[in-house]
Design an enzyme around this catalytic site. Structure first.
Site: not given
Length: 282
Positions: A71, A92, A108, A132, A134, A156, A224, A247
């Site tokens: 992507k 996508n 998305d 965090a 895509g 993170t 999702i 999802g």
């Protein structure tokens, strides 16, 4: 299905791509709407995307979907990007134009919002997005563009902070603090792979039960992931009596724009389509 010299072709590029349910979905819509079209899986190794896109365009394909791990590479290869793709930082869905150019879109986030609305969740004032990557970026961008506030938590912390800067909006939240920040939220979105193992621990069922202990009663909880359909997070939400969003609806909704672009018809995201995907194994 009968393939002829006038059959319009599309497909999905990924590596691997054997697990994708997109061919089942799009070919179902072709059959339902009487479209002389075919949608095929296209396994393309990392590093070979540019060659594959050029070949498919030259072969007369209408366009393709692009999935993991391509992507972000697709974002840099298309001729032009929609505003949504620009915001998402990924592509996508690609349409091969008659002049040889490529238009890239990202469906998305808009597919996620469309699924919420189909379930009666019309407006989101404040959302907590976990992750965090895509998908998280696309969903967070769509929620921000729809006028909502977005909190982003990632294991993170630097990645969550970088994402808020890239989106020019949202607030980064430390991972350990996100359950306490659910107060005032009307939507929680899990855009990570956490919770798939079902084991007790930081990514297991017990973790989600604990995290939702102080969740407001009006909170809607979305995951999702669609395999399994009932993830440990959604199971924990159900025990609290919270509204849950799996999802599968996002998968169906994000596919509609591509089908319309390639085959000229907006297909229905109805119970029959959902049932088909539910009963058909990977």
């Amino acid at each position: 299905m009968t393939i002829s010299g006038t059959t319009r072709l599309a497909g999905v590029i990924g590596w691997p791509v054997t697990h994708s349910r997109s061919p089942l979905l799009h070919n179902h819509w072709c059959a339902r709407h009487g479209v002389n079209g075919a949608y095929v899986p296209l396994p393309v190794r990392p590093g070979a995307l540019a060659t594959a896109l050029a070949g498919l365009a030259a072969a007369g394909f209408e366009g393709v979907n692009v999935t993991i791990p391509h992507k972000e590479d697709a974002f840099g290869l298309v001729t032009r990007r929609t505003h949504v793709a620009q915001r998402a930082g990924a592509v996508n869905t690609i349409r091969f134009e008659p002049d040889g150019s490529m238009t890239g879109d990202c469906t998305d986030g808009t597919g996620f919002i469309a699924d919420l609305r189909a379930r009666g969740i019309e407006a989101v004032r404040r959302a907590m997005v976990l992750g965090a990557g895509g998908a998280a970026r696309a969903i967070a961008a769509a929620l921000l563009d729809a006028g909502g506030e977005v909190l982003i938590a990632n294991r993170t912390a630097a990645r969550a902070e970088a994402l808020t800067r890239a989106l020019c909006g949202g607030e980064a939240v430390r991972w350990h603090a996100w359950p306490a920040r659910l107060e005032g939220c009307d939507l929680l979105v899990n855009a990570t792979s956490l919770g798939l193992t079902g084991a007790e621990g930081s990514d297991g069922a017990g973790y989600w039960v604990q995290c939702l202990e102080r969740a407001p009663s009006a909170l809607a909880v979305a995951d999702i992931v669609y395999n399994p359909l009932r993830t440990p997070l959604l199971a924990a939400a159900e025990t609290r009596g919270l509204t849950t969003v799996d999802g599968l609806g996002m998968l169906i909704q994000q596919a509609r724009a591509g089908f319309a672009s390639w085959f000229g018809i907006w297909p229905e995201a109805d119970a029959e389509t959902r049932a088909l995907l539910l009963v058909t194994p990977d």
